[in-house]
Design an enzyme around this catalytic site. Structure first.
Site, PDB file in Angstrom:
ATOM      1  CG  HIS A  28      -1.798   1.204   1.343  1.00  0.00           C
ATOM      2  ND1 HIS A  28      -3.126   1.091   1.654  1.00  0.00           N
ATOM      3  CD2 HIS A  28      -1.584   2.527   1.169  1.00  0.00           C
ATOM      4  CE1 HIS A  28      -3.689   2.292   1.662  1.00  0.00           C
ATOM      5  NE2 HIS A  28      -2.761   3.189   1.381  1.00  0.00           N
ATOM      6  CG  HIS A  30      -0.943   7.174  -1.032  1.00  0.00           C
ATOM      7  ND1 HIS A  30      -2.211   7.232  -1.575  1.00  0.00           N
ATOM      8  CD2 HIS A  30      -1.081   6.551   0.163  1.00  0.00           C
ATOM      9  CE1 HIS A  30      -3.074   6.690  -0.723  1.00  0.00           C
ATOM     10  NE2 HIS A  30      -2.416   6.255   0.330  1.00  0.00           N
ATOM     11  CG  LEU A  31       4.329   5.119  -5.864  1.00  0.00           C
ATOM     12  CD1 LEU A  31       4.680   4.195  -7.035  1.00  0.00           C
ATOM     13  CD2 LEU A  31       5.526   5.259  -4.936  1.00  0.00           C
ATOM     14  CE  LYS A 114      -8.050   2.238  -0.447  1.00  0.00           C
ATOM     15  NZ  LYS A 114      -6.827   2.482   0.261  1.00  0.00           N
ATOM     16  CG  HIS A 151      -9.695   4.487   3.851  1.00  0.00           C
ATOM     17  ND1 HIS A 151      -8.514   5.175   3.863  1.00  0.00           N
ATOM     18  CD2 HIS A 151     -10.408   4.968   4.908  1.00  0.00           C
ATOM     19  CE1 HIS A 151      -8.503   6.036   4.874  1.00  0.00           C
ATOM     20  NE2 HIS A 151      -9.651   5.934   5.513  1.00  0.00           N
ATOM     21  CG  HIS A 189      -4.517   2.291   6.004  1.00  0.00           C
ATOM     22  ND1 HIS A 189      -5.849   2.293   6.328  1.00  0.00           N
ATOM     23  CD2 HIS A 189      -4.439   2.925   4.818  1.00  0.00           C
ATOM     24  CE1 HIS A 189      -6.530   2.897   5.383  1.00  0.00           C
ATOM     25  NE2 HIS A 189      -5.695   3.280   4.445  1.00  0.00           N
ATOM     26  CG  LEU A 234      -7.455  10.665   7.765  1.00  0.00           C
ATOM     27  CD1 LEU A 234      -8.300  11.369   6.722  1.00  0.00           C
ATOM     28  CD2 LEU A 234      -8.246  10.465   9.058  1.00  0.00           C
ATOM     29  CG  ASP A 262      -1.424   4.951   4.132  1.00  0.00           C
ATOM     30  OD1 ASP A 262      -1.552   5.334   2.955  1.00  0.00           O
ATOM     31  OD2 ASP A 262      -2.163   5.343   5.047  1.00  0.00           O
ATOM     32  CB  ALA A 278      -4.836  12.874   6.268  1.00  0.00           C
TER      33      ALA A 278
END
Ligand code: NCD
Ligand code: ZN
Length: 363
Positions: A28, A30-31, A114, A151, A189, A234, A262, A278
């Site tokens: 997991h 975020h790029l 997702k 999520h 997460h 978050l 994350d 966040a």
């Protein structure tokens, strides 16, 4: 995995302790996109062989073509010589086309879908407003064996922010698992003892990822002597008893828990604001952070399962055959990092961590 830990003596100083483990994956991350992508992707690519790439771009990744384009941009940004495979995800909306998802999965473009409940987090405005609306999609995913990544927070503003994960289990997740017993679900997460207990009690089709930061900070970290936006993410960190439950789960050896950083970079300007974003940017020292936690728990030998084996097993992929080396040697985490000409505060900024990442082992 090998741990060499020869005692040192003054006349003949032994080499420092080394940890050699199967190369991990990040399930997991975020790029981002554009200049920030080009700057941050290599923190992930140098440590991890593969990563599940979150689709919450603006606009979100909802088509096979968009995912292919994003994958190409990621690969173009990876430093030559680093072997890295981005595993793409499809962002579910109320109106997403099940056929597009099935095609993307069959073509090997989408690895998973997702689910963001609408308005739960950064760039989730196009997320799902009611789980009923995607039942047809979930049917298809269950049939083709495509994992659903969740999520897990309700967005009801009447629910206290610290309870939103636990309430999500009761109101949404428990029923979803019953309605789709063969669907592979990753509860992402996780931040609560409630989530740990729920995941442990369910069958093998439900697993969870755990971030490095939720293993280290509790909610006090956001308010230590003042407001600390760089510890805000978050789902938000919970009280200490929850952090301890997460540490027990991650280090238990259970295949239902695996690594997902994350890592969610936002610049200092985005974080230090009247309405700060966040996200915690932990990619630069991710495996070092996890190694420290596992060592503190006295189970460094279980790091490899959590970081490199449980994830691929759940996704039905082969574990990586290459290996990485960590060395017990103090590593100073910079107070800030400059990415694409903007300042970012990494997780552990200003701290000294006990293990440093040396790179890939020579085969
Ligand atoms: C993520 C982001 O910034 O994209 N933020 C975060 O706090 N984790 C979104 C998310 O995963 O919730
Ligand atoms: Zn995320």
């Amino acid at each position: 995995m090998t741990i060499s830990d020869k005692p040192m003596n003054e006349e003949n100083p032994a080499p420092p302790a080394r940890l050699t483990l199967r190369r991990p994956d990040d399930w997991h991350v975020h790029l981002r996109d554009g200049a920030i992508l080009a700057s941050v992707v290599n923190y992930t690519a140098r440590q991890f062989a593969r990563a599940i790439v979150m689709p919450n771009l603006n606009p979100p990744v909802t088509t096979v073509a968009a995912a292919k384009g994003y994958r190409d941009r990621i690969l173009a940004a990876v430093e030559p010589g680093l072997a890295f495979e981005p595993l793409m995800t499809c962002y579910l909306t109320d109106t997403i086309d099940a056929g597009e998802i099935e095609r993307g999965f069959a073509d090997g473009v989408f690895t998973a879908c997702k689910l963001y409940p609408a308005h739960a987090t950064t760039n989730s405005d196009h997320g799902v407003t009611d789980i009923q609306k995607i039942h047809r999609v979930l049917d298809v995913m269950q049939r083709i064996g495509m994992p659903l990544l969740i999520h897990g927070e309700v967005t009801d503003r009447h629910v206290d922010i610290f309870d939103r994960e636990a309430v999500f289990i009761d109101r949404i997740l428990a029923k979803l698992i019953t309605d789709f017993p063969a669907l592979k679900v990753v509860f992402e997460h996780i931040t609560t003892a409630d989530a740990v207990t729920f995941v442990e009690a369910c069958g093998p089709n439900l697993a969870a990822t755990i971030t490095p930061h939720h293993l280290r900070i509790n909610r006090n970290a956001m308010f230590e002597g003042g407001i600390r936006p760089h510890h805000y993410c978050l789902p938000v960190a919970k009280r200490e008893s929850h952090r301890l439950a997460l540490r027990r789960a991650a280090t238990s050896g259970s295949p239902k828990f695996f690594l997902g950083t994350d890592s969610a970079p936002h610049s200092i300007t985005q974080k230090e604001s009247a309405c700060g974003c966040a996200g915690i940017f932990n990619a630069p020292f991710a495996i070092e952070s996890y190694a420290m936690t596992f060592e503190e728990e006295g189970v460094l030998h279980r790091l490899e399962g959590f970081a490199s084996e449980h994830g691929p097993a759940f996704y039905g992929l082969a574990p990586n055959s290459d290996k990485i080396i960590l060395e017990r040697w103090p590593v100073n985490v910079p107070a800030k990092l400059v990415e694409a000409s903007e300042d970012f505060i990494p997780f552990h900024a200003g701290e000294t961590l006990p293990w440093r990442f040396l790179g890939l082992a020579r085969s």
